[in-house]
Design an enzyme around this catalytic site. Sequence first.
Site, PDB file in Angstrom:
ATOM      1  CB  ALA A 123      -0.931  -0.005   1.208  1.00  0.00           C
ATOM      2  CG  ASN A 189       0.517  -7.226   6.286  1.00  0.00           C
ATOM      3  OD1 ASN A 189       1.168  -8.005   6.976  1.00  0.00           O
ATOM      4  ND2 ASN A 189      -0.728  -7.460   5.944  1.00  0.00           N
ATOM      5  CG  HIS A 218      -0.717   3.937   3.775  1.00  0.00           C
ATOM      6  ND1 HIS A 218      -0.771   2.897   4.670  1.00  0.00           N
ATOM      7  CD2 HIS A 218      -1.686   3.697   2.858  1.00  0.00           C
ATOM      8  CE1 HIS A 218      -1.714   2.052   4.304  1.00  0.00           C
ATOM      9  NE2 HIS A 218      -2.286   2.516   3.207  1.00  0.00           N
TER      10      HIS A 218
END
Length: 265
Positions: A123, A189, A218
């Site tokens: 991601a 993760n 993120h």
Amino acid sequence: MVASDMRRIGLIGYGAAGRSCAALLAAKTDCRVMVLTRRPAAAGIPERVAFAADLDALIAWKPDAIIEAASAEAFAEMVPHCLDSGIDVVPASVGALQSPEMAACIHSICTRSGARLIIPAGAVGGLDYIAAAALTGDIAVTYTSRKPPAAWTGELAALDLADTARTEPVTLFEGSAPEAAKLYPKNLNAGLTIALAAGFECTRVRVVADPEVTRNTHEIAITGAAGDAVLRFENRASPDNPKTSAITALSLVATALRRYAPVGT
């Protein structure tokens, strides 16, 4: 490049991420795919996708690489056997490496067999920058995962913070990447992936339920001798799982396909 009739990608798991990977491989490539899953699909199976009854059958099919898109438990149970058979693995459940014992086991098997555990970006991005900057020995990385409260319904309810999260950000966790991966094995993760590039001791992770964001967000702040950087990724959630970014399946497939590319990136 390997001839098209020899391009084979194995896939462990047929949940939201696994189905996306299989569909991508079937639609965008000429690869054949074999999926290991406890619940084979009864309908809507893409062309060139078959199902394996067990891990031995998948390994016997001799895939060029295997994508793990199941869970940390499936990683621990199956990935070592795949690597020991000389097959490269691209894992979604990078958080499984939070266990020092598992990390040591994987390293030992890869050294012996010559297979590689190839970590996808998942991601996030910028891992090449982080890994390069870490070579200076002077780096500090803070990774913040921001997702809408809907992605953390159960966790917020357990902490009696559901009402608070409707109007203001709620920090669910702040600590090391291994701790984050252990607490949230299906969701953090990315933090473990960043820590593998920067170094566990140099990486801090924050988990925030934020009503101001509409996408899985993120943020990576990097400081060190090589310079400073701030990276931000706003990913659309998977339509089948709001805790997972849609880009994750794309990253798994892109990483697996790079083994066929004559020029690496």
